[in-house]
Design a protein around this motif. Structure first.
Motif, short mmCIF file in Angstrom:
data_model
loop_
_atom_site.label_atom_id
_atom_site.label_comp_id
_atom_site.label_asym_id
_atom_site.label_seq_id
_atom_site.Cartn_x
_atom_site.Cartn_y
_atom_site.Cartn_z
N VAL A 187 -7.97 0.26 -1.29
CA VAL A 187 -7.29 0.87 -0.35
C VAL A 187 -6.05 1.17 -0.23
O VAL A 187 -5.07 0.50 -0.93
N LYS B 293 -2.72 1.52 4.59
CA LYS B 293 -3.83 1.15 5.33
C LYS B 293 -4.47 -0.09 5.27
O LYS B 293 -5.32 -0.28 5.79
N THR C 187 -6.99 -2.58 7.71
CA THR C 187 -8.15 -3.19 7.30
C THR C 187 -8.22 -4.65 7.76
O THR C 187 -8.85 -5.07 8.33
N THR D 1 -10.78 0.87 7.36
CA THR D 1 -9.38 1.45 7.72
C THR D 1 -9.27 2.03 9.10
O THR D 1 -8.42 2.37 9.62
#
Length: 307
Positions: free
Chosen positions: A195, A199, A203, A170
């Protein structure tokens, strides 16, 4: 949905699921397991399941959510400290299920460059490196420094064929370790669910920078209304389809619409995007539970060049 007579690690109590219990038979190749089906729409919930979701209650407090985000790396590192390399099964099914791992090379002797985003302790990369028919170089990264060390300590780890490094997808630029536009295939398998949804786009943007034009992202993760999602009790919900486990690790459950929008907003094009549905049986507990995974392929538009 057909029934699969396989052992599962779901328990008959009301404890929150661990990552392993969530995975269950998720590590099996869907194309190699009988009695499963692909579907274009989400699983239909029973009245009891709808009622259970409706009784989830308030979300976890903002303070605790901030603490979980701050300690996310520590919680996964503790996970690997407790379980070392003995947790998930090796993924020997990837080359059978994802033909791109062999088919996307322009000529037979070409070396395939792969990024395993979220490699854990190497359950995917080492079966690939053992494949005599696959000329491959693997970049392998993970959030947990401890997991990366386990990869490097594996007897099969060879710097000439694999480079493992710690990375927070991230925020840590992959280009520090992976040349820009050099990767043919990215595997994102049971990773993005850990995640925070806010975010996830960061990624994918990070991954896109190292993927060749025409390169492929192979995705497999937890799907909407998977049994594990329905087992979380009140006090575990962080947001829509997003939950925290007892050990502080988190899990998101994807709808195909959410996933497609997420990738498309990041500049990817969808090739396939389907739910994988099946039922598993815990014979010891006499339980039959529905499993839902999302399996998808996305490409970065453009023409790939010769390597």
């Amino acid at each position: 949905m057909a029934l699969i007579q396989s052992e599962n690690c779901f328990r008959g109590d009301n404890k929150l699921p661990t990552p392993q219990e969530e995975a269950g038979s998720a590590e099996e190749s869907p194309s190699c397991v009988p009695g499963q089906a692909k579907a274009s729409s989400a699983r239909v919930l029973s009245p009891e399941e709808l009622d259970r979701l409706g009784r989830e209650g308030a979300l976890v407090s903002g303070f605790k959510q901030m603490k979980l985000e701050k300690e996310a790396q520590k919680n996964w590192d503790l996970f690997y400290k407790r379980n070392t390399t003995n947790f998930f099964k090796d993924r020997h099914w990837t080359t059978r299920e994802f033909e791109e791992l062999k088919a996307c090379r322009e000529f037979e002797s070409q070396r395939l460059v792969l990024l395993e985003a979220g490699c854990g302790v190497g359950n995917c990369i080492f079966p690939l490196l053992q494949d005599d028919d696959l000329n491959i170089f693997v970049y392998a990264c993970d959030f947990s420094p401890r997991a990366v060390e386990f990869v490097k300590q594996n007897p099969l780890y060879c710097p000439e064929r694999c480079r493992a490094f710690q990375c927070d997808l991230t925020k840590d630029d992959l280009r520090v370790n992976v040349p820009e536009g050099s990767v043919d295939v990215v595997t994102l398998i049971f990773v993005l669910s850990a995640v925070h949804p806010d975010k996830m786009k960061l990624t994918l943007e990070n991954i896109s920078r190292v993927l060749k034009p025409g390169g492929i992202v192979l995705f497999r993760d937890y799907g909407l209304y998977d049994h594990a999602m329905l087992r979380f009790k009140a006090g575990s919900k962080l947001g829509e389809n997003f939950y925290v486990r007892q050990d502080g690790t988190r899990s998101y459950f994807f709808s195909k619409e959410f996933l497609a929008e997420l990738f498309e907003e990041t500049g990817f094009q969808c090739l396939t995007n389907d739910y994988v549905l099946r039922e598993t049986v815990n014979k010891k507990e006499g339980l039959c539970v529905p499993r839902v995974f999302l399996q998808s392929k996305f490409t970065r538009p453009g023409q790939s060049g010769s390597s």
